[in-house]
Design a protein around this motif. Structure first.
Motif, mmCIF file in Angstrom:
data_model
loop_
_atom_site.group_PDB
_atom_site.id
_atom_site.type_symbol
_atom_site.label_atom_id
_atom_site.label_comp_id
_atom_site.label_asym_id
_atom_site.label_seq_id
_atom_site.Cartn_x
_atom_site.Cartn_y
_atom_site.Cartn_z
ATOM 1 N N TYR A 11 0.828 -1.209 0.000
ATOM 2 C CA TYR A 11 0.000 0.000 0.000
ATOM 3 C C TYR A 11 0.862 1.259 0.000
ATOM 4 O O TYR A 11 0.587 2.223 -0.723
ATOM 5 N N ILE A 12 1.946 1.262 0.810
ATOM 6 C CA ILE A 12 2.826 2.432 0.863
ATOM 7 C C ILE A 12 3.501 2.668 -0.481
ATOM 8 O O ILE A 12 3.650 3.803 -0.938
ATOM 9 N N GLN A 13 3.912 1.573 -1.167
ATOM 10 C CA GLN A 13 4.554 1.738 -2.473
ATOM 11 C C GLN A 13 3.618 2.352 -3.508
ATOM 12 O O GLN A 13 4.056 3.019 -4.436
ATOM 13 N N SER A 14 2.318 2.143 -3.353
ATOM 14 C CA SER A 14 1.365 2.661 -4.333
ATOM 15 C C SER A 14 1.001 4.120 -4.097
ATOM 16 O O SER A 14 0.285 4.710 -4.908
ATOM 17 N N LEU A 15 1.484 4.723 -2.994
ATOM 18 C CA LEU A 15 1.105 6.098 -2.651
ATOM 19 C C LEU A 15 2.092 7.092 -3.256
ATOM 20 O O LEU A 15 3.278 6.793 -3.424
ATOM 21 N N PRO A 16 1.651 8.304 -3.564
ATOM 22 C CA PRO A 16 2.581 9.343 -4.045
ATOM 23 C C PRO A 16 3.424 9.900 -2.908
ATOM 24 O O PRO A 16 3.090 9.755 -1.732
ATOM 25 N N THR A 17 4.510 10.535 -3.255
ATOM 26 C CA THR A 17 5.408 11.120 -2.263
ATOM 27 C C THR A 17 4.689 12.208 -1.472
ATOM 28 O O THR A 17 3.971 13.023 -2.031
ATOM 29 N N ALA A 42 13.915 20.291 2.106
ATOM 30 C CA ALA A 42 12.767 19.390 2.239
ATOM 31 C C ALA A 42 11.545 20.156 2.692
ATOM 32 O O ALA A 42 11.646 21.137 3.429
ATOM 33 N N PRO A 43 10.352 19.753 2.267
ATOM 34 C CA PRO A 43 9.124 20.410 2.731
ATOM 35 C C PRO A 43 8.909 20.149 4.205
ATOM 36 O O PRO A 43 9.483 19.227 4.780
ATOM 37 N N THR A 44 8.009 20.908 4.818
ATOM 38 C CA THR A 44 7.807 20.855 6.249
ATOM 39 C C THR A 44 6.594 20.046 6.634
ATOM 40 O O THR A 44 5.985 20.303 7.655
ATOM 41 N N PHE A 45 6.189 19.037 5.806
ATOM 42 C CA PHE A 45 5.108 18.179 6.265
ATOM 43 C C PHE A 45 5.658 17.230 7.322
ATOM 44 O O PHE A 45 6.855 16.972 7.390
ATOM 45 N N VAL A 46 4.764 16.676 8.127
ATOM 46 C CA VAL A 46 5.187 15.912 9.293
ATOM 47 C C VAL A 46 5.845 14.614 8.888
ATOM 48 O O VAL A 46 6.870 14.225 9.406
ATOM 49 N N ARG A 47 5.264 13.876 7.930
ATOM 50 C CA ARG A 47 5.852 12.623 7.481
ATOM 51 C C ARG A 47 6.050 12.673 5.989
ATOM 52 O O ARG A 47 5.216 13.189 5.271
ATOM 53 N N GLU A 48 7.149 12.120 5.533
ATOM 54 C CA GLU A 48 7.476 12.137 4.117
ATOM 55 C C GLU A 48 7.599 10.715 3.620
ATOM 56 O O GLU A 48 8.208 9.869 4.270
ATOM 57 N N HIS A 49 7.018 10.434 2.478
ATOM 58 C CA HIS A 49 7.122 9.121 1.849
ATOM 59 C C HIS A 49 7.895 9.269 0.555
ATOM 60 O O HIS A 49 7.446 9.955 -0.369
ATOM 61 N N ILE A 50 9.107 8.705 0.491
ATOM 62 C CA ILE A 50 9.968 8.805 -0.687
ATOM 63 C C ILE A 50 9.893 7.485 -1.423
ATOM 64 O O ILE A 50 10.211 6.440 -0.861
ATOM 65 N N HIS A 51 9.460 7.514 -2.654
ATOM 66 C CA HIS A 51 9.275 6.302 -3.443
ATOM 67 C C HIS A 51 10.030 6.445 -4.758
ATOM 68 O O HIS A 51 9.879 7.436 -5.485
ATOM 69 N N VAL A 52 10.900 5.453 -5.061
ATOM 70 C CA VAL A 52 11.653 5.474 -6.312
ATOM 71 C C VAL A 52 10.727 5.044 -7.430
ATOM 72 O O VAL A 52 10.225 3.916 -7.428
#
Length: 329
Positions: free
Chosen positions: A59-65, A137-147
């Protein structure tokens, strides 16, 4: 419509090359052209990850950054509770798929940055990835980095032949990573064992009836506290322990209904915590509240010889003067 669906499935199964196994799963593979995510077999068939951890990773891999992937966000999205989701995230951290770090932002704020790696083994081998921007880096609380995976090339559509069904391509096997996944140390604090619910010394029928009635009546004072019969039966010993310690029903009701969180998802858990954490001590007895007896103090006397003060119940001479008189005698 059912007949057409069955015929299409029959034609698709007939196009599977080779002998059909007598049991087990049969794959009907139709290539995706949009809205798909490439997932490695090292994750989908991981021998040590739980099914919940594998599902959350996909599920996390399918989400946008930039999408929130914390415990609260995942709990709001899926029916699993916070305990299962937190355990699954720790599994992904231990096997190198997930990493959570604390980052200090401006004005003293602290954020949790989440980084997900779809191939931990490739990171160990030093496989180069896409170039990242050097902007802050942006100031959102959690960041999801996906290649991102490369988009598949569009294949020309084959000419439809009415007499023969379209062949189904065989799935391409994916080689497993040459190196085992990284086992990162757990960064979360160990969970404390839950304190047991207090119980009275003797759960009499009167205490049970009073405690059950108080719990069932809570929804009249707070509509969020709607409890099932099973939850009432489980919490009865805790309320009975309060009643045994001479706590009034009004005091218990105020302790259980004051400052309720909005929204309240698990009322029985909240009441269990408050009955355990806010349990008052037993009332002291009459002898406990009595003033302590003071030790009698020996009064001062004035020495008849040197007129110095000394402590004694009877007047006379001090110790030095008595020693002189004894020597003279």
């Amino acid at each position: 419509m059912d007949t057409q669906h069955d015929n299409a499935l029959t034609h698709a199964l007939a196009a599977i090359p080779g002998p059909v196994p007598p049991s087990g799963v049969l794959h009907v593979v139709i290539p995706h052209t949009s809205r798909f995510t490439v997932v490695g077999n090292h994750l989908a068939q991981h021998a040590e990850l739980s099914l919940v951890a594998i599902g959350i990773a996909v599920y996390i891999q399918s989400l946008p950054t930039g999408t929130e992937v914390g415990i609260k966000a995942l709990t709001a999205r899926f029916p699993e509770g916070e305990v299962k989701i937190a355990r699954a995230l720790r599994e992904l951290e231990a096997h190198g798929y997930l990493r959570r770090t604390r980052v200090r932002l401006t004005k003293g704020r602290v954020a949790t940055r989440t980084v997900f790696c779809n191939q931990p083994g490739a990171v160990l081998r030093g496989v180069p990835g896409p170039v990242r921007s050097t902007a802050p880096a942006p100031t959102f609380v959690r960041e999801h980095i996906h290649v991102p995976e490369p988009e598949p090339l569009a294949e020309p559509e084959p000419t439809a032949v009415p007499e023969e069904p379209r062949p189904v391509p065989e799935p391409v096997p994916v080689r497993e990573a040459a190196h085992p996944p990284v086992r990162l140390p757990l960064r979360t604090a160990p969970t404390q064992p839950r304190r047991p619910l207090p119980h009275p010394r003797a759960l009499t029928p009167e205490l049970r009836q009073a405690a059950s009635a108080l719990l069932a009546d809570l929804r009249r004072h707070a509509e969020e506290l709607v409890l099932s019969e099973e939850a009432v039966e489980e919490l009865v010993p805790g309320v009975a322990a309060w009643l045994e310690r001479d706590a009034t029903t009004d005091a218990i009701r105020r302790a259980l209904t004051a400052d309720l969180p909005k929204p309240l998802k698990h009322p029985a858990r909240l009441l269990r915590h408050r009955l355990t954490a806010l349990l008052p001590p037993p009332l002291p007895g009459i002898h406990d509240l009595a003033q302590p007896r003071r030790t009698p103090v020996t009064p001062f006397q004035t020495c008849d010889g040197c007129e110095r003060a000394f402590r004694s119940h009877d007047p006379g001479h001090c110790r030095d003067c008595r020693a002189q008189y004894w020597e003279a005698a």
